[in-house]
Design a protein around this motif. Structure first.
Motif, mmCIF file in Angstrom:
data_model
loop_
_atom_site.group_PDB
_atom_site.id
_atom_site.type_symbol
_atom_site.label_atom_id
_atom_site.label_comp_id
_atom_site.label_asym_id
_atom_site.label_seq_id
_atom_site.Cartn_x
_atom_site.Cartn_y
_atom_site.Cartn_z
ATOM 1 N N CYS A 172 -4.869 1.973 4.196
ATOM 2 C CA CYS A 172 -6.078 2.201 3.309
ATOM 3 C C CYS A 172 -6.498 3.700 3.460
ATOM 4 O O CYS A 172 -6.653 4.260 2.481
ATOM 5 N N ARG A 173 -6.181 4.353 4.533
ATOM 6 C CA ARG A 173 -6.429 5.922 4.759
ATOM 7 C C ARG A 173 -5.848 6.882 3.631
ATOM 8 O O ARG A 173 -6.135 7.484 2.675
ATOM 9 N N PHE A 174 -4.311 6.360 3.550
ATOM 10 C CA PHE A 174 -3.380 7.110 2.956
ATOM 11 C C PHE A 174 -3.288 6.891 1.362
ATOM 12 O O PHE A 174 -3.347 7.720 0.534
ATOM 13 N N GLN A 234 3.095 10.605 -3.041
ATOM 14 C CA GLN A 234 3.680 9.943 -2.319
ATOM 15 C C GLN A 234 2.674 9.394 -0.989
ATOM 16 O O GLN A 234 2.931 8.243 -0.625
ATOM 17 N N PHE A 235 1.623 9.739 -1.039
ATOM 18 C CA PHE A 235 0.451 9.551 0.092
ATOM 19 C C PHE A 235 0.035 7.907 -0.678
ATOM 20 O O PHE A 235 -0.017 6.965 0.042
ATOM 21 N N PHE A 236 -0.423 8.062 -2.134
ATOM 22 C CA PHE A 236 -0.992 6.863 -2.551
ATOM 23 C C PHE A 236 0.248 5.565 -2.397
ATOM 24 O O PHE A 236 0.038 4.467 -1.937
ATOM 25 N N PHE A 237 1.679 5.969 -2.783
ATOM 26 C CA PHE A 237 2.587 5.053 -2.763
ATOM 27 C C PHE A 237 2.764 4.344 -1.507
ATOM 28 O O PHE A 237 2.919 3.244 -1.018
ATOM 29 N N GLY A 238 2.983 5.529 -0.219
ATOM 30 C CA GLY A 238 3.185 5.210 1.119
ATOM 31 C C GLY A 238 2.093 4.336 1.531
ATOM 32 O O GLY A 238 2.158 3.256 2.400
ATOM 33 N N GLY A 239 0.854 4.567 1.327
ATOM 34 C CA GLY A 239 -0.524 3.851 1.514
ATOM 35 C C GLY A 239 -0.345 2.459 1.211
ATOM 36 O O GLY A 239 -0.742 1.470 1.903
ATOM 37 N N ILE A 240 0.042 2.314 -0.301
ATOM 38 C CA ILE A 240 0.046 1.045 -0.494
ATOM 39 C C ILE A 240 1.151 -0.061 0.105
ATOM 40 O O ILE A 240 0.657 -1.274 0.444
ATOM 41 N N VAL A 241 2.106 0.456 0.365
ATOM 42 C CA VAL A 241 3.267 -0.153 1.066
ATOM 43 C C VAL A 241 2.880 -0.551 2.395
ATOM 44 O O VAL A 241 3.019 -1.622 2.886
ATOM 45 N N MET A 242 2.220 0.481 3.051
ATOM 46 C CA MET A 242 1.960 0.337 4.382
ATOM 47 C C MET A 242 0.653 -0.799 4.513
ATOM 48 O O MET A 242 0.424 -1.682 5.317
ATOM 49 N N VAL A 277 -5.266 9.258 -3.778
ATOM 50 C CA VAL A 277 -6.158 9.389 -4.832
ATOM 51 C C VAL A 277 -7.089 10.642 -4.844
ATOM 52 O O VAL A 277 -7.048 11.366 -5.878
ATOM 53 N N LEU A 278 -7.560 11.122 -3.809
ATOM 54 C CA LEU A 278 -8.237 12.002 -3.685
ATOM 55 C C LEU A 278 -7.506 13.398 -3.853
ATOM 56 O O LEU A 278 -7.926 14.444 -4.393
ATOM 57 N N THR A 279 -6.383 13.318 -3.321
ATOM 58 C CA THR A 279 -5.261 14.670 -3.411
ATOM 59 C C THR A 279 -5.033 14.844 -5.055
ATOM 60 O O THR A 279 -5.151 16.018 -5.465
ATOM 61 N N VAL A 280 -4.771 13.699 -5.692
ATOM 62 C CA VAL A 280 -4.440 13.982 -7.091
ATOM 63 C C VAL A 280 -5.758 14.420 -7.832
ATOM 64 O O VAL A 280 -5.666 15.090 -8.814
ATOM 65 N N LEU A 281 -6.859 13.847 -7.521
ATOM 66 C CA LEU A 281 -8.143 14.183 -8.358
ATOM 67 C C LEU A 281 -8.267 15.533 -8.271
ATOM 68 O O LEU A 281 -8.707 16.375 -9.008
#
Length: 314
Positions: free
Chosen positions: A55-57, A204-212, A62-66
């Motif tokens: 959830c964090r990542f 990569q944060f978003f993808f990794g966060g969803i996978v986790m 999202v925040l990094t891309v924005l």
């Protein structure tokens, strides 16, 4: 444009910006443990820890891309050929690194974690030099690595030797997370030639966060206790990653790597100080072993970075 470049390369701006990043990263150690408390996640509930990290990542992505899109005045989206790069980077930088980190942090103290993570510079050098052959392993780098690793030994030392409370699930997992970080650093160095580093980090944060998050849910992890403090801490953890990586990327864009990286020795300092303040780990944080270990880690990082500075100033 020239005035903007002068401002971005100003030593004062670089110093303040880099210290802000280090303070954010240092605060992650105690804040993750506080997050466990707020969501009432037990140290043995690995599935819930992975879900929390996911959830964090995902939020951080999202925040990094924005933030990156606002600063670039255009929406950041990876090129078609960069999707495979995002996935590969995500495996090391988010999924493996933080899965190991979150599990390890739940089984050790924030102070010990801060010092072990502070050695990621040394591990990165070893990986880049010996495994990927991106640079040479000089005498100065070797000395810096040895001094830094001595810090890990000292912080786990008791009257009869190494602290027997050290475990694979705790300090072991935290150290392995630094190995995953080292691999991701090597990949970023290579992939940044093909794609915007802020774009790479965000997706990569978003993808990794969803996978986790999916893995955590599939393993039975649940965040059953939802409080305002917990939600606020989750947003803060996502926010700190987004801000720190975005700001660090901007500093690297306008300055030599050595000029920015030299401030990395402040990461473990902030981690120890904030762990003592927020978690009440005063005895360990200000004990003689921790002070000596912290000095050794910071000295090692400084020696390595000074060596880089000389290299890049030629």
């Amino acid at each position: 444009m020239e005035q903007k470049n002068e401002f971005m390369t100003n030593t004062g701006f670089v110093c303040i910006g880099a210290l802000i990043c280090c303070a954010f990263w240092g605060s992650a150690f105690p804040c993750i443990k506080l997050g466990y408390q707020f969501f009432q996640i037990d140290s043995s509930d690995t599935a819930a820890q992975i879900l929390f990290a996911g959830c964090r990542f995902a939020l951080a992505g999202v925040l990094t891309v924005l933030m990156g899109s606002i600063l670039s005045r255009q929406w950041l989206f990876p090129k078609k050929q960069s999707f495979s790069l995002v996935v590969k980077l995500s495996i090391f930088q988010t999924i493996l690194q933080y899965l190991l980190f979150y599990i390890g942090l739940a089984h050790t103290t924030g102070v010990k974690s801060s010092i072990i993570i502070g050695t990621n510079v040394f591990v990165s050098i070893v990986v880049a030099s010996l495994l990927f052959h991106q640079e040479k392993m000089t005498m100065a780098k070797t000395i810096g690595c040895l001094i830094g690793f001595a810090g890990i030994v000292i912080v786990n030392w008791n009257g009869s030797g190494i602290d027997m409370s050290m475990s694979f699930a705790g300090e072991g997992c935290v150290f392995l997370s630094t190995v995953a970080y080292a691999c991701s650093a090597v990949l970023i160095k290579d992939y940044s030639k093909k794609e915007n580093p802020v774009t790479l980090s965000g997706y990569q944060f978003f993808f990794g966060g969803i996978v986790m998050a999916i893995c955590g849910l599939a393993a039975g992890g649940r965040l059953t206790v939802i409080t305002a403090k917990g939600i606020a801490m989750l947003f803060y953890l996502g926010f700190l990653s987004a801000v720190a990586y975005t700001l660090w990327g901007i500093l690297l864009k306008y300055n030599p790597v050595s000029k920015v990286a030299v401030f990395g020795f402040m990461n473990p300092i902030f981690g120890v100080i904030l762990s003592a303040w927020l978690l009440g780990e005063h005895d360990q944080a200000f004990g003689w072993k921790t002070v000596i270990a912290l000095v050794l880690v910071c000295a090692g990082i400084f020696i390595v970075n000074v060596n880089w500075s000389k290299k890049y100033s030629k």
